[in-house]
Design an enzyme around this catalytic site. Structure first.
Site, PDB file in Angstrom:
ATOM      1  N   GLY A 100      54.736  42.403  68.635  1.00 33.05           N
ATOM      2  CA  GLY A 100      53.982  42.043  67.437  1.00 33.05           C
ATOM      3  C   GLY A 100      53.034  40.906  67.773  1.00 33.05           C
ATOM      4  N   CYS A 129      52.656  21.450  45.442  1.00 29.67           N
ATOM      5  CA  CYS A 129      53.402  20.262  45.026  1.00 29.67           C
ATOM      6  C   CYS A 129      54.684  20.100  45.817  1.00 29.67           C
ATOM      7  CB  CYS A 129      53.705  20.361  43.534  1.00 29.67           C
ATOM      8  SG  CYS A 129      52.202  20.650  42.621  1.00 29.67           S
TER       9      CYS A 129
HETATM   10  N1  LLP Z   1      61.366  43.996  66.977  1.00 30.52           N
HETATM   11  C1  LLP Z   1      62.262  43.444  66.135  1.00 30.52           C
HETATM   12  C2  LLP Z   1      63.491  44.164  65.829  1.00 30.52           C
HETATM   13  C3  LLP Z   1      61.987  42.192  65.571  1.00 30.52           C
HETATM   14  O1  LLP Z   1      62.885  41.658  64.743  1.00 30.52           O
HETATM   15  C4  LLP Z   1      60.770  41.523  65.881  1.00 30.52           C
HETATM   16  C5  LLP Z   1      60.477  40.221  65.296  1.00 30.52           C
HETATM   17  C6  LLP Z   1      59.865  42.155  66.756  1.00 30.52           C
HETATM   18  C7  LLP Z   1      60.209  43.383  67.287  1.00 30.52           C
HETATM   19  C8  LLP Z   1      58.540  41.559  67.121  1.00 30.52           C
HETATM   20  O2  LLP Z   1      58.669  40.420  67.895  1.00 30.52           O
HETATM   21  P1  LLP Z   1      57.372  39.719  68.534  1.00 30.52           P
HETATM   22  O3  LLP Z   1      56.766  40.683  69.527  1.00 30.52           O
HETATM   23  O4  LLP Z   1      56.413  39.450  67.436  1.00 30.52           O
HETATM   24  O5  LLP Z   1      57.886  38.515  69.185  1.00 30.52           O
HETATM   25  N2  LLP Z   1      58.262  34.812  61.468  1.00 30.52           N
HETATM   26  C9  LLP Z   1      58.533  34.322  62.799  1.00 30.52           C
HETATM   27  C10 LLP Z   1      58.810  35.445  63.772  1.00 30.52           C
HETATM   28  C11 LLP Z   1      59.931  36.366  63.340  1.00 30.52           C
HETATM   29  C12 LLP Z   1      60.188  37.467  64.303  1.00 30.52           C
HETATM   30  C13 LLP Z   1      61.068  38.482  63.695  1.00 30.52           C
HETATM   31  N3  LLP Z   1      61.281  39.638  64.490  1.00 30.52           N
HETATM   32  C14 LLP Z   1      57.383  33.460  63.261  1.00 30.52           C
HETATM   33  O6  LLP Z   1      56.443  33.276  62.501  1.00 30.52           O
HETATM   34  O7  LLP Z   1      57.422  32.911  64.363  1.00 30.52           O
END
Ligand code: LLP
Length: 411
Positions: free
Chosen positions: A265, A336
């Site tokens: 992602g 706020c």
């Molecule tokens: N696959 C699963 C099952 C996941 O739970 C996630 C992310 C991904 C793939 C993608 O991971 P990435 O390639 O983006 O590292 N809100 C947080 C990040 C939460 C990630 C949750 N899961 C932030 O803003 O840092």
């Protein structure tokens, strides 16, 4: 500051502020940079929809052969609307409801990443009711420390995710005997914003050993899913280039006969998007010995939650280069709460009312985590392609804020 061939200030003049701004060329380059690392082996890149779920952006990835990693019925809906082939959709998450399972079975997705024994039983039941077979992968919790922020570590035994390696074998054996379950894969996702390759490889080694045990039981694995991608540079992090990560994974996979699935992602979208905001006020609060400077902007923690929630760093740049002297400031929003900040104790050139600022590295978990808190309308999303500016999500209006509400009189 430009996004491709368009001045950011011109977009702001047209659509107002704040807004998320994405570059189509960067999205394409990042998708290819990640995906091409795995050239030469059977693989499928399933973009993690939660990172950035605008249907125009998902559509762009679909056009490049991408699939989707979804975690809700809503994300399934988006992915399908965006034209992602359901046979390239995988469904992760610890809390799938019966309705969501039905929707995904009906759509004909590639795999359910099952995360518990009870989920397996429920999936068998729902698939039987629909007279179909559910394609299943189990998400293994390999108990590996991803060395990232505690809130986004997912592969430790103490986290809610996946099934412990030691219990997984019996679930595979159970699933194998179920009439409406087709066992196809194994998956793991140990966390996000990983800046080292080693934890991925440690997890992969554990998965490999486990796949060997499955084979000994006569269970064949067709898909191996390694979860999310590598981290990105927000400040001074030095994450591995996706190709370095890919080489290490390919090396480790030698001799294994399965299709690799990846769920990146952040690494694709994170540095393909920014949040543009306008300075509303500057102020200095002093009391006793302390003197604190604030830049109050029109974006807030409801638009970008990461600084407040994780203490995350996002670089902030003025849209126009300036030689003004730097000052230590907090960049805050109108909400706020003292927790409403985009940056704290940051050295920034002196800013003036009406000027524009870019909050960098906001393409991942930016808009998707935004909310209507303080009854603030969610901002617009803009996609630039060369000299073309597309509004891919209009700014919400006040009617959007009360959509679905009813005015009930209670006496
Ligand atoms: N696959 C699963 C099952 C996941 O739970 C996630 C992310 C991904 C793939 C993608 O991971 P990435 O390639 O983006 O590292 N809100 C947080 C990040 C939460 C990630 C949750 N899961 C932030 O803003 O840092």
């Amino acid at each position: 500051m430009y996004c491709e061939d368009v001045a950011v200030a011109d977009i702001a003049a047209k659509v107002g502020t704040p807004f998320y701004l994405y570059s189509a060329a960067t999205l394409k380059r990042h998708f290819n940079a990640f995906d091409s690392g795995f050239d030469g082996i059977e693989h499928l890149t399933c973009f993690a929809v939660k990172a950035c779920s605008n249907i125009s952006i998902l559509h762009q990835f679909a056009g490049m052969g991408g699939g989707a990693d979804i975690v809700s019925g809503g994300e399934l809906f988006r992915a399908m609307k965006a034209g992602i082939d359901p046979s390239k959709i995988i469904y992760s998450g610890v809390g799938k409801t019966e309705a969501e399972m039905r929707e995904a079975l009906f759509a004909g997705i590639l795999l359910f990443n099952v995360e518990s024994a009870q989920e397996l039983d429920r999936l068998q039941k729902v698939a039987a009711e629909l007279g179909t077979k559910a394609p299943v992968s189990f998400r293994i919790n390999p108990d590996v420390d991803p060395k990232t922020h505690a809130y986004i570590s997912t592969g430790l035994a103490k986290n809610k995710f996946g099934i412990p390696v030691d219990e997984a074998l019996q679930e595979y054996v159970r699933a194998q005997a179920m009439e409406n379950i087709e066992v196809l894969g194994v998956s793991c996702h140990i966390g996000s914003q990983l800046t080292q390759v080693e934890p991925f490889i440690e997890a992969l080694r554990k998965i490999k050993i486990f796949v060997g045990r499955l084979q000994a039981e006569g269970i064949k694995i067709k898909y191996l899913d390694l979860g999310g991608g590598v981290g990105i540079t927000y400040d001074d992090e030095e994450p591995p280039h996706p190709h370095v990560y890919a080489e290490a994974v390919k090396n480790e996979l030698q001799g294994m006969d399965c299709t690799l699935i990846l769920e990146p992602g952040r690494v694709i979208v994170g540095n393909a998007g920014i949040l543009v905001t306008e300075v509303q006020y500057t102020k200095v609060n002093s009391g006793g010995k302390s003197k604190k400077r604030f830049i109050v902007v029109d974006a807030a923690m409801n638009d970008l939650t990461r600084p407040s929630l994780y203490g995350a760093f996002h670089e902030i740049l003025p849209i126009r280069k300036t030689d003004r002297k730097k000052q230590e400031v907090d960049v805050v929003g109108p909400i706020c709460e003292t927790g409403d900040f985009l940056a704290r104790d940051r050295l920034l050139p002196e800013a003036r009312q009406g000027e524009l600022m870019a909050v960098m590295s906001c393409g991942a978990y930016g808009f998707t985590m935004s909310s209507n808190y303080n009854s603030r309308t969610r901002v617009a999303e803009i996609l630039v392609n060369s000299d073309q500016v597309h509004i891919i999500r209009r700014r919400e209006d006040y009617d959007d804020l009360i959509r679905g509400e009813s005015l009930v009189e209670v006496t």
